[in-house]
Write a protein that holds these residues in place. Structure first.
Motif, PDB file in Angstrom:
ATOM      1  N   ALA A 194       4.107   1.579  12.957  1.00  8.04           N
ATOM      2  CA  ALA A 194       3.482   2.497  13.734  1.00  8.04           C
ATOM      3  C   ALA A 194       4.021   2.473  15.222  1.00  8.04           C
ATOM      4  O   ALA A 194       4.225   1.698  15.838  1.00  8.04           O
ATOM      5  N   ILE A 195       4.540   3.827  15.450  1.00  8.84           N
ATOM      6  CA  ILE A 195       4.974   4.022  16.824  1.00  8.84           C
ATOM      7  C   ILE A 195       3.961   4.740  17.785  1.00  8.84           C
ATOM      8  O   ILE A 195       4.186   5.078  19.009  1.00  8.84           O
ATOM      9  N   THR A 196       2.851   5.057  17.088  1.00  2.00           N
ATOM     10  CA  THR A 196       1.767   5.475  17.839  1.00  2.00           C
ATOM     11  C   THR A 196       0.543   4.844  17.330  1.00  2.00           C
ATOM     12  O   THR A 196       0.652   4.168  16.206  1.00  2.00           O
ATOM     13  N   ASP A 197      -0.471   4.696  17.665  1.00  2.00           N
ATOM     14  CA  ASP A 197      -1.840   4.344  16.941  1.00  2.00           C
ATOM     15  C   ASP A 197      -2.191   5.309  15.727  1.00  2.00           C
ATOM     16  O   ASP A 197      -1.689   6.387  15.886  1.00  2.00           O
ATOM     17  N   CYS A 198      -2.379   4.718  14.548  1.00  5.29           N
ATOM     18  CA  CYS A 198      -2.382   5.620  13.501  1.00  5.29           C
ATOM     19  C   CYS A 198      -3.747   5.302  12.550  1.00  5.29           C
ATOM     20  O   CYS A 198      -4.216   4.113  12.657  1.00  5.29           O
ATOM     21  N   ARG A 199      -4.178   6.104  12.122  1.00 10.18           N
ATOM     22  CA  ARG A 199      -5.873   6.247  11.110  1.00 10.18           C
ATOM     23  C   ARG A 199      -4.838   6.337   9.801  1.00 10.18           C
ATOM     24  O   ARG A 199      -4.558   7.643   9.530  1.00 10.18           O
ATOM     25  N   LEU A 200      -5.141   5.448   8.828  1.00 10.85           N
ATOM     26  CA  LEU A 200      -4.455   5.694   7.646  1.00 10.85           C
ATOM     27  C   LEU A 200      -5.533   5.568   6.363  1.00 10.85           C
ATOM     28  O   LEU A 200      -6.286   4.846   6.524  1.00 10.85           O
ATOM     29  N   HIS A 201      -5.334   6.154   5.131  1.00 11.43           N
ATOM     30  CA  HIS A 201      -5.944   6.089   3.934  1.00 11.43           C
ATOM     31  C   HIS A 201      -5.173   5.356   3.052  1.00 11.43           C
ATOM     32  O   HIS A 201      -3.965   5.880   2.863  1.00 11.43           O
ATOM     33  N   VAL A 202      -5.245   3.961   2.596  1.00 12.11           N
ATOM     34  CA  VAL A 202      -4.157   3.174   1.549  1.00 12.11           C
ATOM     35  C   VAL A 202      -5.247   2.977   0.418  1.00 12.11           C
ATOM     36  O   VAL A 202      -6.322   3.129   0.015  1.00 12.11           O
ATOM     37  N   ILE A 203      -4.176   2.749  -0.541  1.00 13.31           N
ATOM     38  CA  ILE A 203      -4.556   2.425  -1.807  1.00 13.31           C
ATOM     39  C   ILE A 203      -3.270   1.094  -2.397  1.00 13.31           C
ATOM     40  O   ILE A 203      -2.329   1.286  -2.056  1.00 13.31           O
ATOM     41  N   THR A 204      -3.895   0.326  -2.973  1.00 15.19           N
ATOM     42  CA  THR A 204      -3.161  -0.714  -3.760  1.00 15.19           C
ATOM     43  C   THR A 204      -2.501  -0.147  -4.730  1.00 15.19           C
ATOM     44  O   THR A 204      -2.581   0.641  -5.323  1.00 15.19           O
ATOM     45  N   HIS A 261       0.873  -1.320  -0.076  1.00 12.98           N
ATOM     46  CA  HIS A 261      -0.233  -0.028  -0.141  1.00 12.98           C
ATOM     47  C   HIS A 261       0.674   1.271   0.062  1.00 12.98           C
ATOM     48  O   HIS A 261       1.915   1.294   0.478  1.00 12.98           O
ATOM     49  N   PHE A 262       0.364   2.267  -0.695  1.00  8.76           N
ATOM     50  CA  PHE A 262       0.607   3.816  -0.427  1.00  8.76           C
ATOM     51  C   PHE A 262      -0.280   4.381   0.414  1.00  8.76           C
ATOM     52  O   PHE A 262      -1.584   3.795   0.438  1.00  8.76           O
ATOM     53  N   CYS A 263       0.102   5.193   1.482  1.00  7.23           N
ATOM     54  CA  CYS A 263      -0.729   5.910   2.292  1.00  7.23           C
ATOM     55  C   CYS A 263      -0.971   7.183   2.748  1.00  7.23           C
ATOM     56  O   CYS A 263       0.432   7.971   2.683  1.00  7.23           O
ATOM     57  N   TYR A 264      -2.024   8.001   2.991  1.00  4.91           N
ATOM     58  CA  TYR A 264      -1.988   8.934   3.812  1.00  4.91           C
ATOM     59  C   TYR A 264      -2.185   8.936   5.414  1.00  4.91           C
ATOM     60  O   TYR A 264      -3.033   8.032   5.432  1.00  4.91           O
ATOM     61  N   ILE A 265      -1.392   9.603   5.999  1.00  2.83           N
ATOM     62  CA  ILE A 265      -1.170   9.485   7.607  1.00  2.83           C
ATOM     63  C   ILE A 265      -2.362  10.465   7.990  1.00  2.83           C
ATOM     64  O   ILE A 265      -2.123  11.680   8.043  1.00  2.83           O
TER      65      ILE A 265
END
Length: 197
Positions: free
Chosen positions: A104-114, A55-59
């Motif tokens: 992840a060194i903290t909890d993360c919410r990510l937007h991901v794409i294949t 995946h590629f992601c936006y954090i």
């Protein structure tokens, strides 16, 4: 790694800011629809050395640490913060094993794409093509500045610059990750931190 429902406001604002072209705004909804959301808990891996990064992601929230294992010691190469994008790019784009871990060194919410959806948007969506071009260009500037800083700034100056530009890192990231990222020994980093408030 768990899937989440869509709340795209932060991501949309980020995309529009990077693209910075009002004529392309109508194409942004397709980008948002193509990404999905996942949650990573602290210490979950986004990419694993030796595996293909999927995946590629936006954090949207959290911090992702890029690292290498060298002679049994973990070395931090990059810290990706909220409101930024990241991946193990060579692995993701070329479908080859990653040379690094992303954790992840903290909890993360990510937007991901294949990669399949990424390539589709690159070919078919001018807004995404513009976004990616500007993103890579900005990243090259950052890498260039980082390398110059390593060669020209003292450890104290590098710490001061981090304190000025990314104070959140000093609050949220363990000291041993920061010292590795800044190219400073942990002992020296502790001394600098005591002397600079």
């Amino acid at each position: 790694m768990s899937k989440m429902t869509h709340t795209d406001d932060n991501f949309k604002t980020y995309l529009l800011g990077v693209i910075n072209n009002k004529s392309l705004t109508p194409l942004v909804s397709e980008i948002l629809d193509t990404f999905s959301q996942i949650q990573l808990s602290k210490n979950d891996f986004f990419a694993i050395e030796g595996d293909i990064c999927k995946h590629f992601c936006y954090i949207e929230t959290g911090i992702l640490q890029h690292s290498l294992e060298i002679s049994g010691e973990e070395k931090t190469t990059y810290l990706a913060l909220k409101n930024s994008c990241t991946t193990a790019l060579n692995s993701f784009k070329n479908k080859i094993p990653s040379r690094k871990n992303i954790k992840a060194i903290t909890d993360c919410r990510l937007h991901v794409i294949t990669i399949q959806d990424f390539e589709y948007l690159m070919q078919k969506n001018k807004a995404f093509h513009t976004f990616y071009y500007k993103l890579i260009e900005n990243q090259i500037y950052k890498i260039d500045d980082y390398r110059i800083d390593l060669l020209t700034l003292t450890p104290e100056d590098r710490y001061q610059k981090l304190l000025q530009n990314e104070p959140i890192l000093l609050q949220k990231v363990p000291l041993h990750y920061l010292s590795s990222f800044l190219g400073i020994s942990l002992r020296h980093m502790s001394r600098i931190r005591k002397n600079i408030k």
